[in-house]
Each structure stands twice: as structure tokens, then as C-alpha cells.
Design a protein around this motif. Structure first.
Motif, PDB file in Angstrom:
ATOM      1  N   LEU A  19       0.868  -1.174   0.000  1.00  0.00           N
ATOM      2  CA  LEU A  19       0.000   0.000   0.000  1.00  0.00           C
ATOM      3  C   LEU A  19       0.902   1.220   0.000  1.00  0.00           C
ATOM      4  CD1 LEU A  19      -2.604   1.664   0.430  1.00  0.00           C
ATOM      5  CD2 LEU A  19      -2.287   1.283   2.901  1.00  0.00           C
ATOM      6  N   ARG A  20       0.690   2.089  -0.943  1.00  0.00           N
ATOM      7  CA  ARG A  20       1.438   3.342  -1.019  1.00  0.00           C
ATOM      8  C   ARG A  20       0.477   4.467  -0.668  1.00  0.00           C
ATOM      9  NH1 ARG A  20       6.262   2.399  -3.452  1.00  0.00           N
ATOM     10  NH2 ARG A  20       6.454   0.354  -4.400  1.00  0.00           N
ATOM     11  N   VAL A  21       0.829   5.208   0.372  1.00  0.00           N
ATOM     12  CA  VAL A  21       0.004   6.319   0.845  1.00  0.00           C
ATOM     13  C   VAL A  21       0.674   7.610   0.381  1.00  0.00           C
ATOM     14  CG1 VAL A  21      -1.037   7.437   2.850  1.00  0.00           C
ATOM     15  CG2 VAL A  21      -0.629   4.952   2.872  1.00  0.00           C
ATOM     16  N   HIS A  22      -0.085   8.462  -0.320  1.00  0.00           N
ATOM     17  CA  HIS A  22       0.462   9.713  -0.875  1.00  0.00           C
ATOM     18  C   HIS A  22      -0.265  10.919  -0.299  1.00  0.00           C
ATOM     19  CE1 HIS A  22       1.101   6.719  -4.239  1.00  0.00           C
ATOM     20  NE2 HIS A  22       2.331   7.065  -3.905  1.00  0.00           N
ATOM     21  N   TRP A  23       0.482  11.996  -0.090  1.00  0.00           N
ATOM     22  CA  TRP A  23      -0.104  13.256   0.374  1.00  0.00           C
ATOM     23  C   TRP A  23       0.813  14.412  -0.008  1.00  0.00           C
ATOM     24  CZ3 TRP A  23       2.572   9.870   3.340  1.00  0.00           C
ATOM     25  CH2 TRP A  23       3.618  10.366   4.098  1.00  0.00           C
ATOM     26  N   ASP A  24       0.331  15.607   0.199  1.00  0.00           N
ATOM     27  CA  ASP A  24       1.086  16.830  -0.108  1.00  0.00           C
ATOM     28  C   ASP A  24       1.465  16.872  -1.593  1.00  0.00           C
ATOM     29  OD1 ASP A  24       2.200  19.295   0.371  1.00  0.00           O
ATOM     30  OD2 ASP A  24       4.114  18.491   1.069  1.00  0.00           O
ATOM     31  N   HIS A  25       0.464  16.688  -2.457  1.00  0.00           N
ATOM     32  CA  HIS A  25       0.679  16.689  -3.902  1.00  0.00           C
ATOM     33  C   HIS A  25       1.021  18.099  -4.382  1.00  0.00           C
ATOM     34  CE1 HIS A  25      -1.160  12.660  -4.307  1.00  0.00           C
ATOM     35  NE2 HIS A  25      -1.912  13.059  -3.290  1.00  0.00           N
ATOM     36  N   GLU A  46       4.620  13.278  -1.037  1.00  0.00           N
ATOM     37  CA  GLU A  46       5.220  12.435  -0.010  1.00  0.00           C
ATOM     38  C   GLU A  46       4.600  11.051  -0.108  1.00  0.00           C
ATOM     39  OE1 GLU A  46       7.758  13.268   1.951  1.00  0.00           O
ATOM     40  OE2 GLU A  46       7.778  15.245   1.012  1.00  0.00           O
ATOM     41  N   GLU A  47       5.383  10.018   0.258  1.00  0.00           N
ATOM     42  CA  GLU A  47       4.892   8.648   0.150  1.00  0.00           C
ATOM     43  C   GLU A  47       5.381   7.815   1.327  1.00  0.00           C
ATOM     44  OE1 GLU A  47       4.763   5.716  -3.510  1.00  0.00           O
ATOM     45  OE2 GLU A  47       6.759   5.662  -2.594  1.00  0.00           O
ATOM     46  N   ALA A  48       4.463   7.021   1.873  1.00  0.00           N
ATOM     47  CA  ALA A  48       4.792   6.001   2.864  1.00  0.00           C
ATOM     48  C   ALA A  48       4.347   4.665   2.280  1.00  0.00           C
ATOM     49  CB  ALA A  48       4.082   6.273   4.180  1.00  0.00           C
ATOM     50  N   VAL A  49       5.147   3.623   2.485  1.00  0.00           N
ATOM     51  CA  VAL A  49       4.845   2.306   1.924  1.00  0.00           C
ATOM     52  C   VAL A  49       4.761   1.286   3.054  1.00  0.00           C
ATOM     53  CG1 VAL A  49       5.593   0.510   0.313  1.00  0.00           C
ATOM     54  CG2 VAL A  49       6.074   2.910  -0.194  1.00  0.00           C
ATOM     55  N   VAL A  50       3.660   0.530   3.057  1.00  0.00           N
ATOM     56  CA  VAL A  50       3.462  -0.544   4.034  1.00  0.00           C
ATOM     57  C   VAL A  50       2.831  -1.730   3.300  1.00  0.00           C
ATOM     58  CG1 VAL A  50       3.157   0.981   6.028  1.00  0.00           C
ATOM     59  CG2 VAL A  50       1.166   0.320   4.675  1.00  0.00           C
ATOM     60  N   LYS A  51       2.762  -2.868   3.973  1.00  0.00           N
ATOM     61  CA  LYS A  51       2.024  -3.997   3.409  1.00  0.00           C
ATOM     62  C   LYS A  51       0.561  -3.618   3.341  1.00  0.00           C
ATOM     63  CE  LYS A  51       5.029  -7.738   4.771  1.00  0.00           C
ATOM     64  NZ  LYS A  51       5.131  -9.033   5.442  1.00  0.00           N
ATOM     65  N   LYS A  52      -0.137  -4.088   2.313  1.00  0.00           N
ATOM     66  CA  LYS A  52      -1.537  -3.710   2.175  1.00  0.00           C
ATOM     67  C   LYS A  52      -2.398  -4.255   3.307  1.00  0.00           C
ATOM     68  CE  LYS A  52      -3.052  -7.226  -1.131  1.00  0.00           C
ATOM     69  NZ  LYS A  52      -3.534  -7.454  -2.470  1.00  0.00           N
ATOM     70  N   THR A  53      -1.869  -5.210   4.051  1.00  0.00           N
ATOM     71  CA  THR A  53      -2.576  -5.763   5.209  1.00  0.00           C
ATOM     72  C   THR A  53      -2.117  -5.113   6.519  1.00  0.00           C
ATOM     73  OG1 THR A  53      -0.930  -7.531   5.381  1.00  0.00           O
ATOM     74  CG2 THR A  53      -2.918  -8.002   4.085  1.00  0.00           C
ATOM     75  N   ALA A  54      -1.385  -4.017   6.431  1.00  0.00           N
ATOM     76  CA  ALA A  54      -0.830  -3.361   7.628  1.00  0.00           C
ATOM     77  C   ALA A  54      -1.940  -2.906   8.575  1.00  0.00           C
ATOM     78  CB  ALA A  54       0.021  -2.164   7.219  1.00  0.00           C
ATOM     79  N   ILE A  63       3.881   6.603   8.119  1.00  0.00           N
ATOM     80  CA  ILE A  63       3.705   8.005   7.702  1.00  0.00           C
ATOM     81  C   ILE A  63       4.583   8.913   8.557  1.00  0.00           C
ATOM     82  CG2 ILE A  63       2.069   9.925   7.584  1.00  0.00           C
ATOM     83  CD1 ILE A  63      -0.089   7.799   6.834  1.00  0.00           C
ATOM     84  N   ILE A  64       4.568   8.726   9.863  1.00  0.00           N
ATOM     85  CA  ILE A  64       5.388   9.556  10.751  1.00  0.00           C
ATOM     86  C   ILE A  64       6.870   9.393  10.429  1.00  0.00           C
ATOM     87  CG2 ILE A  64       6.116   9.875  13.152  1.00  0.00           C
ATOM     88  CD1 ILE A  64       3.188   9.319  13.957  1.00  0.00           C
ATOM     89  N   ALA A  98      -4.633   6.937   7.996  1.00  0.00           N
ATOM     90  CA  ALA A  98      -4.818   5.513   8.283  1.00  0.00           C
ATOM     91  C   ALA A  98      -6.301   5.180   8.376  1.00  0.00           C
ATOM     92  CB  ALA A  98      -4.093   5.141   9.577  1.00  0.00           C
ATOM     93  N   ASP A  99      -7.051   6.008   9.067  1.00  0.00           N
ATOM     94  CA  ASP A  99      -8.493   5.780   9.199  1.00  0.00           C
ATOM     95  C   ASP A  99      -9.193   5.866   7.846  1.00  0.00           C
ATOM     96  OD1 ASP A  99      -8.177   5.415  11.922  1.00  0.00           O
ATOM     97  OD2 ASP A  99      -8.809   7.465  12.430  1.00  0.00           O
ATOM     98  N   GLU A 100      -8.746   6.793   7.024  1.00  0.00           N
ATOM     99  CA  GLU A 100      -9.333   6.949   5.690  1.00  0.00           C
ATOM    100  C   GLU A 100      -9.134   5.665   4.877  1.00  0.00           C
ATOM    101  OE1 GLU A 100      -8.778   9.909   1.819  1.00  0.00           O
ATOM    102  OE2 GLU A 100      -7.894  10.485   3.741  1.00  0.00           O
ATOM    103  N   TRP A 101      -7.917   5.091   4.932  1.00  0.00           N
ATOM    104  CA  TRP A 101      -7.649   3.861   4.208  1.00  0.00           C
ATOM    105  C   TRP A 101      -8.486   2.708   4.766  1.00  0.00           C
ATOM    106  CZ3 TRP A 101      -6.497   1.368   0.104  1.00  0.00           C
ATOM    107  CH2 TRP A 101      -6.187   0.015   0.165  1.00  0.00           C
ATOM    108  N   LEU A 102      -8.520   2.574   6.059  1.00  0.00           N
ATOM    109  CA  LEU A 102      -9.232   1.456   6.674  1.00  0.00           C
ATOM    110  C   LEU A 102     -10.739   1.556   6.434  1.00  0.00           C
ATOM    111  CD1 LEU A 102      -7.153   1.201   9.940  1.00  0.00           C
ATOM    112  CD2 LEU A 102      -7.102  -0.349   7.975  1.00  0.00           C
ATOM    113  N   ALA A 103     -11.265   2.754   6.262  1.00  0.00           N
ATOM    114  CA  ALA A 103     -12.680   2.921   5.952  1.00  0.00           C
ATOM    115  C   ALA A 103     -13.006   2.428   4.533  1.00  0.00           C
ATOM    116  CB  ALA A 103     -13.087   4.383   6.109  1.00  0.00           C
ATOM    117  N   LYS A 104     -12.005   2.423   3.658  1.00  0.00           N
ATOM    118  CA  LYS A 104     -12.195   1.961   2.276  1.00  0.00           C
ATOM    119  C   LYS A 104     -12.229   0.440   2.199  1.00  0.00           C
ATOM    120  CE  LYS A 104      -9.952   5.784  -0.079  1.00  0.00           C
ATOM    121  NZ  LYS A 104     -10.473   6.012  -1.424  1.00  0.00           N
ATOM    122  N   GLU A 105     -11.647  -0.208   3.172  1.00  0.00           N
ATOM    123  CA  GLU A 105     -11.537  -1.663   3.171  1.00  0.00           C
ATOM    124  C   GLU A 105     -12.868  -2.337   3.283  1.00  0.00           C
ATOM    125  OE1 GLU A 105      -7.947  -3.653   3.494  1.00  0.00           O
ATOM    126  OE2 GLU A 105      -8.450  -2.250   1.906  1.00  0.00           O
TER     127      GLU A 105
END
Length: 105
Positions: A19-25, A46-54, A63-64, A98-105
Motif C-alpha cells: 500500500l502506497r500512501v500519498h499526500w502533499d501533492h 510524499e509517500e509512505a509504503v506498508v504492506k496492504k494488510t498493515a 507516515i510519521i 490511516a483511518d481513511e484507508w481502513l474505511a475503504k476496506e
């Protein structure tokens, strides 16, 4: 980590098991290299990368970590003041993403 692309990347992008999380475009114009070429437009973010099951906490931590090493994080917390306020704001941003992503699941 900052990444560049010819197109604006989605806030959440799954590629394989990541899972690639992007912000500050930011749209950036790259000047022409010579008289025969045109300026080009790129997107940076900016990009943070984690396992899609994180887990939520793993996403927040990733992200931090794009802005603060563990040592910097501890020092910022201990120093207080404006630095601490900025850290807390970014920490809340990471929780929200993180909450935004988990709400999409």
C-alpha cells in the motif's frame, strides 16, 4: 519519502502486496533542457509504503517515519513548544490517513 510522477498519484495506491500512501501533492514545472524542447509538468508528493494488510498503527508509524526518525520523534516530544505542536499535528494527520484507508476496506 518524496516521489515524482508524470501524473498525480492517488492518495492510496495498491501495487502487489504494498500500500502506497500519498499526500502533499504538488505540481512542478521542469524547465526545458534546451531551445528545442518544452517545459514538462511533474507531480511530487510524499509517500509512505506498508504492506496492504498493515494495521492502523503500522500505517501511522510509516507516515510519521517519513518526517521523523525515532530519535527525532523522541527529541521533539521532549523539547515541547512549537516543534511539539507541529509533531502532534502531523501525528493526527497520520491517524486520519490511516483511518481513511481502513474505511475503504
Amino acid at each position: 519519502m518524496q516521489v515524482s510522477s508524470n501524473e498525480k498519484l492517488e492518495d492510496f495506491q495498491v501495487i502487489g502486496d504494498k500500500l502506497r500512501v500519498h499526500w502533499d501533492h504538488q505540481e512542478v514545472t521542469i524547465p526545458a533542457m534546451d531551445d528545442d524542447s518544452e517545459p514538462t509538468v511533474q507531480w511530487r508528493c510524499e509517500e509512505a509504503v506498508v504492506k496492504k494488510t498493515a494495521s492502523r498503527s503500522d500505517i501511522i508509524e510509516a507516515i510519521i517515519a517519513t518526517k521523523y526518525s525515532l530519535t527525532e520523534e523522541i527529541a521533539t516530544i521532549n523539547n515541547g513548544g512549537t516543534e511539539y505542536d507541529e509533531y502532534q499535528s502531523f501525528r493526527q494527520f497520520a491517524k486520519n490517513k490511516a483511518d481513511e484507508w481502513l474505511a475503504k476496506e
